[in-house]
Scaffold this active site. Structure first.
Site, mmCIF file in Angstrom:
data_model
loop_
_atom_site.group_PDB
_atom_site.id
_atom_site.type_symbol
_atom_site.label_atom_id
_atom_site.label_comp_id
_atom_site.label_asym_id
_atom_site.label_seq_id
_atom_site.Cartn_x
_atom_site.Cartn_y
_atom_site.Cartn_z
ATOM 1 N N ARG A 288 -40.915 27.563 52.846
ATOM 2 C CA ARG A 288 -40.911 27.862 51.226
ATOM 3 C C ARG A 288 -41.575 29.297 50.506
ATOM 4 N NH1 ARG A 288 -41.969 22.278 47.819
ATOM 5 N NH2 ARG A 288 -40.495 21.575 49.170
ATOM 6 N N CYS B 35 -35.604 20.783 58.962
ATOM 7 C CA CYS B 35 -36.706 19.765 57.451
ATOM 8 C C CYS B 35 -35.791 19.013 56.968
ATOM 9 C CB CYS B 35 -37.504 21.018 57.360
ATOM 10 S SG CYS B 35 -37.192 21.380 55.313
ATOM 11 N N ARG C 225 -31.888 46.674 37.317
ATOM 12 C CA ARG C 225 -32.126 47.133 38.927
ATOM 13 C C ARG C 225 -32.272 48.361 39.423
ATOM 14 N NH1 ARG C 225 -34.834 43.305 38.505
ATOM 15 N NH2 ARG C 225 -34.833 41.401 40.037
ATOM 16 N N CYS D 139 -38.413 44.006 41.800
ATOM 17 C CA CYS D 139 -38.276 42.940 40.773
ATOM 18 C C CYS D 139 -39.586 42.484 40.780
ATOM 19 C CB CYS D 139 -37.823 41.880 41.828
ATOM 20 S SG CYS D 139 -37.332 40.246 41.306
ATOM 21 N N HIS D 140 -39.378 41.642 39.264
ATOM 22 C CA HIS D 140 -40.330 41.191 38.768
ATOM 23 C C HIS D 140 -41.570 40.073 39.581
ATOM 24 C CE1 HIS D 140 -38.832 42.114 34.067
ATOM 25 N NE2 HIS D 140 -39.469 42.727 34.435
ATOM 26 N N THR D 141 -41.176 40.088 40.658
ATOM 27 C CA THR D 141 -43.031 38.922 41.263
ATOM 28 C C THR D 141 -43.274 39.795 42.320
ATOM 29 O OG1 THR D 141 -40.589 37.896 41.217
ATOM 30 C CG2 THR D 141 -42.850 36.959 42.799
ATOM 31 N N CYS E 244 -36.686 25.062 51.755
ATOM 32 C CA CYS E 244 -37.168 24.884 52.328
ATOM 33 C C CYS E 244 -39.071 23.895 52.369
ATOM 34 C CB CYS E 244 -37.216 25.793 54.043
ATOM 35 S SG CYS E 244 -37.550 25.273 55.918
ATOM 36 N N CYS F 190 -33.908 21.236 54.467
ATOM 37 C CA CYS F 190 -32.846 21.873 54.588
ATOM 38 C C CYS F 190 -31.578 21.398 55.653
ATOM 39 C CB CYS F 190 -33.593 22.604 55.764
ATOM 40 S SG CYS F 190 -34.086 24.362 55.906
ATOM 41 N N CYS G 248 -32.544 38.367 45.690
ATOM 42 C CA CYS G 248 -33.613 37.579 44.823
ATOM 43 C C CYS G 248 -32.885 37.741 43.443
ATOM 44 C CB CYS G 248 -34.802 38.013 44.949
ATOM 45 S SG CYS G 248 -35.936 37.941 43.699
ATOM 46 N N CYS H 243 -35.008 27.009 57.906
ATOM 47 C CA CYS H 243 -35.221 26.735 58.757
ATOM 48 C C CYS H 243 -34.517 25.494 59.728
ATOM 49 C CB CYS H 243 -36.573 25.345 59.361
ATOM 50 S SG CYS H 243 -37.027 24.345 58.770
ATOM 51 N N HIS I 16 -39.727 42.340 47.905
ATOM 52 C CA HIS I 16 -38.778 41.718 48.745
ATOM 53 C C HIS I 16 -37.172 41.001 48.418
ATOM 54 C CE1 HIS I 16 -39.652 40.559 44.552
ATOM 55 N NE2 HIS I 16 -38.866 39.692 44.616
ATOM 56 N N GLU I 17 -36.626 42.372 47.589
ATOM 57 C CA GLU I 17 -35.318 42.172 47.221
ATOM 58 C C GLU I 17 -35.179 44.088 48.727
ATOM 59 O OE1 GLU I 17 -34.242 40.665 42.928
ATOM 60 O OE2 GLU I 17 -33.282 43.195 43.622
HETATM 61 P P1 NAD Z 1 -37.466 40.238 32.278
HETATM 62 O O1 NAD Z 1 -38.580 40.106 31.835
HETATM 63 O O2 NAD Z 1 -37.036 40.712 32.252
HETATM 64 O O3 NAD Z 1 -36.988 39.001 31.515
HETATM 65 C C1 NAD Z 1 -37.060 38.162 30.193
HETATM 66 C C2 NAD Z 1 -36.297 37.832 28.939
HETATM 67 O O4 NAD Z 1 -36.666 37.213 28.124
HETATM 68 C C3 NAD Z 1 -36.405 39.299 28.190
HETATM 69 O O5 NAD Z 1 -35.278 39.916 27.691
HETATM 70 C C4 NAD Z 1 -37.798 38.546 27.485
HETATM 71 O O6 NAD Z 1 -37.222 39.290 26.350
HETATM 72 C C5 NAD Z 1 -36.720 37.171 26.616
HETATM 73 N N1 NAD Z 1 -37.717 36.047 26.308
HETATM 74 C C6 NAD Z 1 -39.090 36.235 26.432
HETATM 75 N N2 NAD Z 1 -39.278 34.940 25.944
HETATM 76 C C7 NAD Z 1 -38.205 34.225 24.864
HETATM 77 C C8 NAD Z 1 -38.464 33.434 23.998
HETATM 78 N N3 NAD Z 1 -39.277 33.292 22.957
HETATM 79 N N4 NAD Z 1 -36.517 33.185 23.142
HETATM 80 C C9 NAD Z 1 -35.974 34.397 24.097
HETATM 81 N N5 NAD Z 1 -35.800 35.311 24.995
HETATM 82 C C10 NAD Z 1 -37.657 35.507 25.293
HETATM 83 O O7 NAD Z 1 -37.450 39.432 33.325
HETATM 84 P P2 NAD Z 1 -36.007 38.502 34.773
HETATM 85 O O8 NAD Z 1 -36.758 39.436 35.743
HETATM 86 O O9 NAD Z 1 -35.157 38.727 34.430
HETATM 87 O O10 NAD Z 1 -37.134 36.539 35.104
HETATM 88 C C11 NAD Z 1 -36.949 35.934 34.369
HETATM 89 C C12 NAD Z 1 -37.842 35.119 34.522
HETATM 90 O O11 NAD Z 1 -37.348 34.024 35.380
HETATM 91 C C13 NAD Z 1 -39.395 34.903 34.653
HETATM 92 O O12 NAD Z 1 -39.593 33.994 34.415
HETATM 93 C C14 NAD Z 1 -38.801 35.728 36.680
HETATM 94 O O13 NAD Z 1 -40.622 34.323 36.930
HETATM 95 C C15 NAD Z 1 -38.077 33.734 36.756
HETATM 96 N N6 NAD Z 1 -37.523 33.351 37.975
HETATM 97 C C16 NAD Z 1 -37.418 32.448 38.846
HETATM 98 C C17 NAD Z 1 -36.558 31.862 39.151
HETATM 99 C C18 NAD Z 1 -36.638 30.473 39.978
HETATM 100 O O14 NAD Z 1 -35.816 30.527 41.523
HETATM 101 N N7 NAD Z 1 -36.876 29.994 39.506
HETATM 102 C C19 NAD Z 1 -36.432 33.749 40.720
HETATM 103 C C20 NAD Z 1 -36.879 34.663 40.223
HETATM 104 C C21 NAD Z 1 -37.317 34.427 38.916
HETATM 105 ZN ZN ZN Z 2 -36.444 24.046 56.119
#
Ligand code: NAD
Ligand code: ZN
Length: 377
Positions: A115, A100, A370, A47-49, A111, A103, A175, A97, A67-68
């Site tokens: 977290r 807390c 994926r 995953c990207h993270t 959490c 939770c 994830c 947990c 993590h996935e």
């Molecule tokens: P990704 O990079 O695969 O996809 C992002 C998409 O957004 C791309 O296709 C890109 O072309 C497009 N994009 C970028 N800027 C844009 C704009 N201005 N207008 C329109 N489209 C645009 O990323 P991903 O893995 O799908 O993750 C997406 C986001 O979610 C990331 O910021 C990631 O960090 C976040 N995320 C958040 C959580 C959470 O719990 N809140 C969990 C996981 C990931």
């Molecule tokens: Zn908790």
């Protein structure tokens, strides 16, 4: 199991330095301590993270990322009562947990104890790592470190799931896919027949679109700057597309014209601040709800005219799709088992563990959604 209580020697993909290819090493994995479990990982995905923190020059190296994943409990530490060896589990980077204030609140999944913490490379219980090579510690990542045949986690970070669920498929629910899905289903809550805009069609955005499809939205408008995402997004329920680059007016206006005043719901999955503002301003006055999912740049500021709120638009944000990992993830797996949620279409590649660096290459090239990493074959 005969390995319980003993150190296990197994293979892990170790990141020795930021940005350098992972190297498969033999590591020693200590037994789980109080409130911990040791999990045999069968499948993991990237995953990207993981990539973000693998590239970042943090002091937490050498480290085992990942993590996935999906796996089976090998042994449990003292005090663990709600999972047992043999249980099928999904590791989760954020925990539950169950004690807390978060939770205990029906509304939160953030959490206090478990977290996500990307700076910590050790276990919460004793501040030590369970991984080592020749006595030298190798650090953990977000409490999961699934790029290892065995890993040790806090029991609050594993979700026990239906043992019939194929781990090579449902591992991706631990994830990104659940994040997007939950953002729509749990937070945006589009009524049946409504119009939903999804900003960003990466893995998270496609999962948000899948959530809109499951909720029965009749129009799902995908917004992305990269038109190569559009064709694939049809499989996830997107019915129309907007590329902001194709228009010389603000995308909010383009969407308002397409929808007689604005979309009913929007879900932002880009991490780009402009897209976040657009996602809010494109919802219909009177009832529109926008949900932010993307993680913004640290200096980003959200600017919009307060009239947009007075005109009865709602802005929300969500972490991990508002799912409580232990309580709710088993139900997400059931959604797949009932064939309501389609998981297979997110899985575009698969490689054996020895070729884990290929999964990094695919992500760098933006290919596929994926890539499953198979630990055993
Ligand atoms: P990704 O990079 O695969 O996809 C992002 C998409 O957004 C791309 O296709 C890109 O072309 C497009 N994009 C970028 N800027 C844009 C704009 N201005 N207008 C329109 N489209 C645009 O990323 P991903 O893995 O799908 O993750 C997406 C986001 O979610 C990331 O910021 C990631 O960090 C976040 N995320 C958040 C959580 C959470 O719990 N809140 C969990 C996981 C990931
Ligand atoms: Zn908790």
């Amino acid at each position: 199991m005969e390995t319980a209580g003993k150190v296990i020697k197994c293979k892990a993909a170790v990141a020795w330095e930021a940005g350098k290819p992972l190297s498969i090493e033999e590591v020693e994995v200590a037994p789980p301590q109080a409130m911990e479990v040791r999990v045999k990982i069968l499948y993991t995905s990237l995953c990207h993270t993981d990539v973000y923190f693998w590239e970042a020059k943090t002091p937490v190296f050498p480290r085992i990322f990942g993590h996935e994943a999906g796996g089976i409990i090998e042994s449990v530490g003292e005090g663990v009562t709600d999972v047992a060896p043999g249980d099928h589990v999904l590791p989760v980077f954020t925990g539950e947990c169950k004690e807390c204030p978060h939770c205990k609140s029906a509304e939160s999944n953030m959490c206090d104890l478990l977290r996500i913490n990307t700076d910590r490379g050790v276990m919460i219980g004793d501040g030590k790592s369970r991984f080592s090579i020749n006595g030298k510690p190798i650090y953990h990542f977000v409490g999961t470190s699934t790029f290892s045949e065995y890993t040790v986690m806090h029991v609050g970070c594993v979700a026990k799931i239906n043992p019939e669920a194929p781990l090579d498929k449902v591992c991706i629910l631990s994830c990104g896919i659940s994040t997007g899905l939950g953002a729509t289903i749990n937070v945006a809550k589009p009524p049946k027949g409504s119009t939903v805009a999804i900003f960003g069609l990466g893995a998270v955005g496609l999962a948000a679109a899948e959530g809109a499809r499951i909720a029965g939205a009749s129009r799902i408008i995908g917004v992305d700057l990269n038109p190569s995402r559009f064709e694939e997004a049809r499989k996830f329920g997107c019915t129309e597309f907007v590329n902001p680059k194709d228009h010389n007016k603000p995308v909010q206006q383009v969407l308002a014209e397409m929808t007689n005043g604005g979309v009913d719901r929007s879900v932002e999955c880009t991490g780009n601040i402009n897209a976040m503002i657009q996602a809010f301003e494109c919802v219909h006055d009177g009832w529109g709800v926008a949900v932010l999912v993307g993680v913004p740049h640290k200096d980003a500021e959200f600017k919009t005219h307060p009239m947009n709120f007075l005109n009865e638009r709602t802005l929300k944000g969500t972490f991990f799709g508002n799912y409580k990992p232990r309580t709710d993830l088993p139900n997400v797996v059931e959604l797949y088992m009932k064939k309501e949620l389609e998981v297979e279409k997110f899985i575009t590649h698969s490689v054996p563990f020895a070729e884990i660096n290929k999964a990094f290459d695919l992500m760098a090239k933006g290919e596929g959604i994926r890539c499953i990493i198979r630990m055993e074959n």
